[in-house]
Design a protein around this motif. Structure first.
Motif, short mmCIF file in Angstrom:
data_model
loop_
_atom_site.label_atom_id
_atom_site.label_comp_id
_atom_site.label_asym_id
_atom_site.label_seq_id
_atom_site.Cartn_x
_atom_site.Cartn_y
_atom_site.Cartn_z
N GLN A 1 0.83 -1.19 0.00
CA GLN A 1 0.00 0.00 0.00
C GLN A 1 0.87 1.25 0.00
N THR A 2 0.26 2.38 -0.32
CA THR A 2 0.93 3.67 -0.23
C THR A 2 0.80 4.16 1.21
N VAL A 3 1.90 4.67 1.74
CA VAL A 3 1.94 5.12 3.13
C VAL A 3 2.31 6.60 3.17
N GLU A 4 1.60 7.36 4.01
CA GLU A 4 1.86 8.79 4.16
C GLU A 4 3.31 9.03 4.57
N SER A 5 3.87 10.16 4.13
CA SER A 5 5.27 10.47 4.42
C SER A 5 5.54 10.60 5.92
N VAL A 6 4.57 11.09 6.69
CA VAL A 6 4.79 11.21 8.14
C VAL A 6 4.97 9.83 8.77
N VAL A 7 4.26 8.83 8.29
CA VAL A 7 4.41 7.46 8.80
C VAL A 7 5.74 6.87 8.33
N GLN B 1 8.45 8.56 7.91
CA GLN B 1 9.46 9.17 8.78
C GLN B 1 9.50 8.49 10.14
N LYS B 2 8.34 8.15 10.67
CA LYS B 2 8.30 7.45 11.95
C LYS B 2 9.05 6.13 11.87
N ALA B 3 8.88 5.40 10.78
CA ALA B 3 9.54 4.10 10.61
C ALA B 3 11.05 4.23 10.58
N LYS B 4 11.55 5.35 10.13
CA LYS B 4 13.00 5.55 10.04
C LYS B 4 13.66 5.64 11.41
N ALA B 5 12.88 5.96 12.45
CA ALA B 5 13.43 6.12 13.80
C ALA B 5 13.39 4.84 14.63
N GLY C 1 0.71 -12.99 7.58
CA GLY C 1 1.81 -12.22 6.99
C GLY C 1 1.81 -10.75 7.35
N ALA C 2 0.98 -10.33 8.30
CA ALA C 2 0.95 -8.91 8.69
C ALA C 2 2.28 -8.45 9.30
N VAL C 3 2.90 -9.32 10.10
CA VAL C 3 4.19 -8.98 10.69
C VAL C 3 5.22 -8.81 9.58
N ARG C 4 5.20 -9.70 8.60
CA ARG C 4 6.13 -9.61 7.48
C ARG C 4 5.94 -8.30 6.72
N GLU C 5 4.69 -7.92 6.50
CA GLU C 5 4.41 -6.65 5.83
C GLU C 5 5.07 -5.49 6.58
N LEU C 6 4.94 -5.49 7.91
CA LEU C 6 5.53 -4.42 8.71
C LEU C 6 7.05 -4.47 8.70
N THR C 7 7.63 -5.67 8.78
CA THR C 7 9.10 -5.75 8.75
C THR C 7 9.64 -5.29 7.41
N ASP C 8 8.97 -5.65 6.31
CA ASP C 8 9.39 -5.16 5.00
C ASP C 8 9.37 -3.63 4.97
N PHE C 9 8.31 -3.04 5.52
CA PHE C 9 8.16 -1.58 5.55
C PHE C 9 9.30 -0.93 6.33
N ILE C 10 9.56 -1.40 7.53
CA ILE C 10 10.61 -0.78 8.35
C ILE C 10 11.98 -0.93 7.67
N ILE C 11 12.26 -2.10 7.15
CA ILE C 11 13.56 -2.31 6.48
C ILE C 11 13.69 -1.39 5.28
N MET C 12 12.65 -1.29 4.45
CA MET C 12 12.73 -0.42 3.27
C MET C 12 12.91 1.04 3.67
N MET C 13 12.26 1.47 4.74
CA MET C 13 12.38 2.86 5.17
C MET C 13 13.77 3.15 5.73
N GLN C 14 14.39 2.16 6.36
CA GLN C 14 15.69 2.40 6.99
C GLN C 14 16.88 2.02 6.11
N LYS C 15 16.74 0.97 5.35
CA LYS C 15 17.88 0.45 4.58
C LYS C 15 17.69 0.56 3.08
N GLY C 16 16.46 0.77 2.64
CA GLY C 16 16.17 0.88 1.22
C GLY C 16 15.70 -0.42 0.61
N GLU C 17 15.07 -0.28 -0.54
CA GLU C 17 14.52 -1.44 -1.26
C GLU C 17 15.61 -2.40 -1.69
#
Length: 188
Positions: free
Chosen positions: A9-15, A17-21, A160-176
């Motif tokens: 899904q598309t995620v708002e930029s504020v969210v 940014q939160k994932a990056k921390a 797979g909801a946990v996997r979805e979240l881990t993919d999101f955090i990793i992409m936000m912090q380390k990149g695709e």
């Protein structure tokens, strides 16, 4: 972020940014790692089904340098075995008041609320969700929990909801590219 949008899904930029921390992801178990079903055998033994996608995501997140913990209201040996098998060392069971486990984690890991994400599905998760920087609900979470979450997964708990979240955090912090390389076994 394009790949995450394609996959989930598309995620708002504020969210984003939160994932990056985030330095710690805390997960509820029933309804998040499992679909919420509790199967009881004739001898009273309890069984649960865990999704291997979630397990792979947890390992990938820890390989990316993010701590993982679980806080759950129930107690079970099979949960402890599953989490230890994934390398999760911070396991808080029997926590009717999840704030106690949460505060202990922050103290032991020397973290602040801004460095924590929490994924839950029901009302007992709300007190912790209101404290963390990134509050996440699974898609089939209770409507109230979804209403206070920063992010609602497109995937249901135990599916797979946990996997979805881990993919999101990793992409936000380390990149695709980091995540794709991890999938291909060329980094970690």
């Amino acid at each position: 972020m394009d790949l995450y949008s394609q996959w989930y899904q598309t995620v708002e930029s504020v969210v984003q940014q939160k994932a990056k921390a985030i330095k710690l992801l805390i997960c509820d178990i029933d309804g998040v790692f499992s679909d919420g079903s509790v199967i009881l055998g004739n001898s009273g033994e309890e069984m649960k089904a865990f999704n291997t996608k979630d397990g792979f995501g947890i390992k990938a997140l820890m390989a990316a340098g993010i701590e993982v913990a679980v806080i759950t209201g129930r107690k079970s040996t099979l949960l402890e075995n599953r989490m230890k098998g994934l390398g999760v060392n911070h396991i808080y069971q029997g926590m009717e008041n999840k704030i106690i486990g949460y505060n202990e984690l922050l103290k032991n890991l020397n973290l602040t609320h801004e460095q924590v994400a929490y994924i839950g599905d029901d009302v007992p998760d709300v007190p912790v969700m209101k404290l963390v920087n990134l509050a996440v609900s699974v898609n089939d979470g209770h409507p109230y929990v979804k209403s206070i979450a920063d992010l609602v997964t497109v995937t249901n708990g135990g599916r797979g909801a946990v996997r979805e979240l881990t993919d999101f955090i990793i992409m936000m912090q380390k990149g695709e590219e980091y995540l794709l390389n991890y999938f291909e076994g060329t980094s970690a």
